[in-house]
Design a protein around this motif. Structure first.
Motif, short mmCIF file in Angstrom:
data_model
loop_
_atom_site.label_atom_id
_atom_site.label_comp_id
_atom_site.label_asym_id
_atom_site.label_seq_id
_atom_site.Cartn_x
_atom_site.Cartn_y
_atom_site.Cartn_z
N ASP A 100 -6.57 -5.37 -0.15
CA ASP A 100 -7.79 -4.71 0.34
C ASP A 100 -7.59 -3.21 0.45
O ASP A 100 -8.53 -2.43 0.35
N ALA A 101 -6.34 -2.79 0.66
CA ALA A 101 -6.07 -1.35 0.77
C ALA A 101 -5.97 -0.71 -0.61
O ALA A 101 -6.52 0.37 -0.84
N LEU B 8 0.02 4.27 -2.84
CA LEU B 8 -0.84 5.41 -2.52
C LEU B 8 -0.03 6.69 -2.35
O LEU B 8 1.03 6.70 -1.75
N GLU C 293 -1.45 -6.49 0.64
CA GLU C 293 -2.53 -5.68 1.20
C GLU C 293 -3.49 -5.21 0.10
O GLU C 293 -3.76 -4.02 -0.03
N TRP D 250 -13.07 -9.92 1.72
CA TRP D 250 -14.44 -9.40 1.62
C TRP D 250 -14.45 -7.90 1.41
O TRP D 250 -15.48 -7.35 1.06
N GLN E 178 -9.70 -1.54 -2.62
CA GLN E 178 -10.87 -1.61 -1.74
C GLN E 178 -12.16 -1.47 -2.53
O GLN E 178 -12.18 -0.83 -3.59
N LEU F 208 0.82 -1.22 0.00
CA LEU F 208 0.00 0.00 0.00
C LEU F 208 0.86 1.27 0.00
O LEU F 208 0.63 2.19 -0.79
N ALA F 209 1.86 1.27 0.87
CA ALA F 209 2.67 2.49 1.03
C ALA F 209 3.40 2.85 -0.26
O ALA F 209 3.68 4.03 -0.51
#
Lengths: 365, 359
Positions: B182-183, B150, B180, B227, B186, B146-147
């Motif tokens: 989901d991040a 984003l 990650e 999910w 999303q 993620l880092a």
């Protein structure tokens, strides 16, 4: 735009629902600048997201000490306080000592927020939530605030949902339904509006539709406990419905027994009644989410003691119905007395309010 | 001298002027140096090596910028993953076998499109498995979280995603591992930030390979919360295969514990017994347990002034403090299995939760 990298990242993480990490970053940023308004606001929000509302409120209060006119900190404080006393119309209010003071503080902060940001729909939304919180909600005032929020942000599903809650509490179910439906039209994935609409359906005995609403809301937000609690309450309602049918069947069999009907007539009537009851149980099972009814164990995991007791009573009544249908005459009469006992217990439960609790126990937010 | 300088400025090749200026400076006339037989590249490079780069670039330069993400060559293979036999078998069947057998793949018309989504509780080796897959394929490994993607500036996150895929395609064959997920990906319905939505859109475009060919690019992703991943990312041709990576089973725990104890001074550690007692511990929990035991022994050595081995007593003391960390995850997973499993996609997870009876 805020330029502190930790706070920018914390904001992003909060957006992603990763409150624990956001909290760490906010604390790191506050280590460098302990009076940072954004830092304190993000910390309060991340604590609230972790259900640590008491700490969140303390942080927001500390932030307001440094920045008394910050709308973000005022909003964070109102949100934490409202959640702390149990939220709007959720029936979760625990009536703790000091809750009234918290409600008063939430309302006073919300009024300050409205004064600071009169054209921000969230101010009015937060004000309406604060008015609905606590043991003595001011529903009519909340309705006015919610209507103001809707006028300012007709595109926001949250405002329509809150309007629906106010109307529902004012016993205007059709208007509330329209508001929830509007919220869902604007955001078809609005789990809370879905849940609230389903609570209305329960009131109108549309149990299948209500179950669908609760299930969809629970599936959309697995971390949200409200639809899960409502599904549990609905399980009780389904058990009660079956119990009423079984008791009615037992009444018919009792008449047959009293009239001295031959065994084959009693068995024939019993077969029809038992088959009907079993069909009803199977049918009701289909209302609940698949995961809940996959096995007995998963059902047991999903429900609480209250629901378990109702299911046990219903199962016992079914056994009695079978005995009244097919057992020898003297045993059938014994089963009839047992059924009478269950009926009497149900009546007592009605009187003491257990059933009333199940009926009114549906929660909205 | 001034006259000679003026003449040279007009006629730089004038031999007479050069001769006179040399005499005026008091030196002998320069004799022409014969050209060298071969170019001494080493000395030329040594001379140029000390050249200081210009202070300012002022605009675009021809130099290539360093790559934004580090591509590595994984030396780990599935054989290095302790236990997890079932996961490895499923990984082999669903992902590796078709990749290793191009003839059979062609025969059965199996497409190479799509990726694999690893999901499960945190600290259970999803990243290590992804690294092992890259090692099995002999492909480059690009690990992104993620880092790395984003960014606070509008449009920069999308650009980062595009650059990431471009770099992975350039390094093909390459395993691109999106940690990650989901991040990064999303559910768009859950996010109020339009920047996040466009990042997901960009990710979808890149996974589809609309603008370029994804041949030789194998996308693996990992998440603790499948999910929360946008359903569009899990459609056929994208991350269409899922693999549940659960906490290590007993043989896996034993292997993990042995590897953590391997380079420490230990004495009579009952690894098999320890593996039996640590049911529900993730790989990260086991590492923490061994670290805690080592810390206890170290502190004791400092206190007594006599260095000693790590014993079973230290491990047992550490066991009192270290608890399985996957409890909160299991709580959410339980709700998903109960309420959000209409299609049966989490049946495996539901079976695990039922079997372990955790609430």
């Amino acid at each position: 735009m805020n330029d502190v990298p930790e706070l920018v990242r914390a904001e992003q993480l909060l957006e992603l629902g990763r409150a624990a990490e956001a909290e760490q970053l906010a604390r790191t940023a506050l280590g460098q600048d302990p009076s940072s308004g954004t830092g304190l606001e993000l910390l309060a929000r991340s604590l609230r997201q972790q259900d640590r509302n008491e700490e969140g409120a303390q942080v927001a209060r500390a932030g307001l000490g440094h920045h008394p006119d910050s709308p973000d900190l005022q909003l964070a404080l109102v949100d934490c306080l409202v959640d702390l006393v149990g939220g709007e119309a959720s029936g979760r209010s625990r009536g703790r000592r000091g809750d009234a003071a918290l409600v008063d503080e939430a309302r006073a902060t919300a009024v300050r927020l409205v004064r600071t940001e009169p054209h921000w729909w969230i101010s009015h939304y937060a004000h309406a939530r604060a008015l609905l919180a606590g043991d003595r909600p001011r529903v009519r005032d909340a309705l006015l605030a919610a209507q103001h929020a809707v006028r300012l942000a007709p595109h926001a599903a949250d405002t329509h949902n809150l309007l629906g809650i106010c109307l529902d509490m004012l016993k205007q179910p059709e208007a509330a339904r329209a508001a929830y439906q509007e919220a869902l039209r604007l955001n078809p994935q609005h789990a809370l509006a879905m849940n609230n609409l389903a609570t209305l359906d329960v009131g109108f005995f549309r149990l299948r539709r209500a179950a669908r609403g609760f299930s969809d809301a629970a599936a959309l937000r697995p971390g949200e406990t409200l639809p899960q609690q409502n599904l549990r309450t609905l399980t009780t309602r389904l058990a009660m419905r079956t119990l009423v049918v079984v008791l009615a069947g037992a009444g018919a069999l009792a008449i047959a027994l009293a009239a001295g009907a031959p065994w084959w007539a009693r068995a024939l009537l019993g077969t029809c009644l038992v088959a009907g009851a079993v069909w009803l149980v199977h049918h009701s099972r289909g209302y609940l989410p698949r995961g809940m009814t996959l096995t007995w164990r998963s059902l047991n995991d999903a429900i609480g003691w209250h629901e378990r007791i109702w299911l046990a009573i219903t199962s016992s009544a079914l056994v009695c119905l079978v005995a009244m249908s097919f057992a020898p005459h003297h045993l059938a009469i014994e089963a009839g007395f047992a059924m009478l006992f269950i009926g009497r217990m149900l009546l007592i439960a009605l009187i003491v309010g257990g059933v009333l609790g199940a009926i009114s126990g549906l929660k909205r937010r | 001298m001034p006259h000679l300088a003026a003449v040279l400025s007009h006629e730089p090749d004038s031999a007479r002027a050069r001769e006179l200026i040399t005499q005026a400076l008091g030196g002998e006339p320069a004799t022409p140096v014969p050209p060298p037989a071969g170019v001494d590249w080493a000395s030329l490079e040594a001379d140029l090596g000390d050249v200081v780069p210009p202070m300012f670039a002022d605009g675009a330069t021809d130099e290539e910028l360093p790559e934004a993400w580090e591509t590595e060559r994984s030396q780990v293979t599935l054989a290095d993953v302790g236990g997890l036999v079932e996961v490895k078998q499923r990984l082999e069947a669903s992902f590796l076998a078709p990749l290793r057998n191009p003839e059979l793949r062609r025969l059965y018309g199996k497409s190479l499109r799509g990726g694999l989504l690893l999901y499960g509780p945190p600290g259970c080796g999803k990243t290590f498995l992804a690294r092992a897959v890259a090692g099995e394929l002999g492909a480059a490994f690009l690990h992104v979280s993620l880092a790395d993607v984003l960014d606070m500036y509008i449009g920069q996150s999308e650009r980062n995603v595009a650059e990431l895929f471009a770099q992975a395609r350039a390094a093909a064959p390459c395993v691109l591992f999106l940690d990650e997920l989901d991040a990064i990906g999303q559910k768009r319905s859950l996010t109020r930030n339009s920047g996040m939505r466009t990042t997901v859109n960009q990710l979808l475009t890149e996974l589809d390979g609309v603008a370029s060919d994804n041949e030789g690019l194998f996308v693996l992703a990992a998440t603790n919360h499948p999910w929360d991943v946008d359903p569009a990312l899990r459609r056929p041709g994208r991350l269409d295969r899922t693999l549940l990576v659960l906490p290590p089973d007993r043989p896996a725990r034993e292997a993990i514990l042995r590897s953590h104890f391997a380079h420490r001074p230990v004495e009579r550690i009952d690894v098999a017994g320890l593996a039996k007692k640590t049911d529900g511990f993730s790989g990260a929990d086991l590492a923490h347990l061994v670290d805690s035991a080592a810390e206890i022994a170290l502190l004791d050595s400092v206190r007594t002034g006599v260095s000693r081995m790590i014993t079973m007593a230290d491990v047992q003391q550490a066991m009192r403090d270290v608890r399985p960390s996957i409890g909160p995850w299991l709580e959410t997973a339980r709700n998903v299995a109960l309420y959000a499993n209409e299609s049966g996609e989490y049946d495996e997870l539901a079976a695990y939760i039922r079997k372990h009876g955790r609430r």
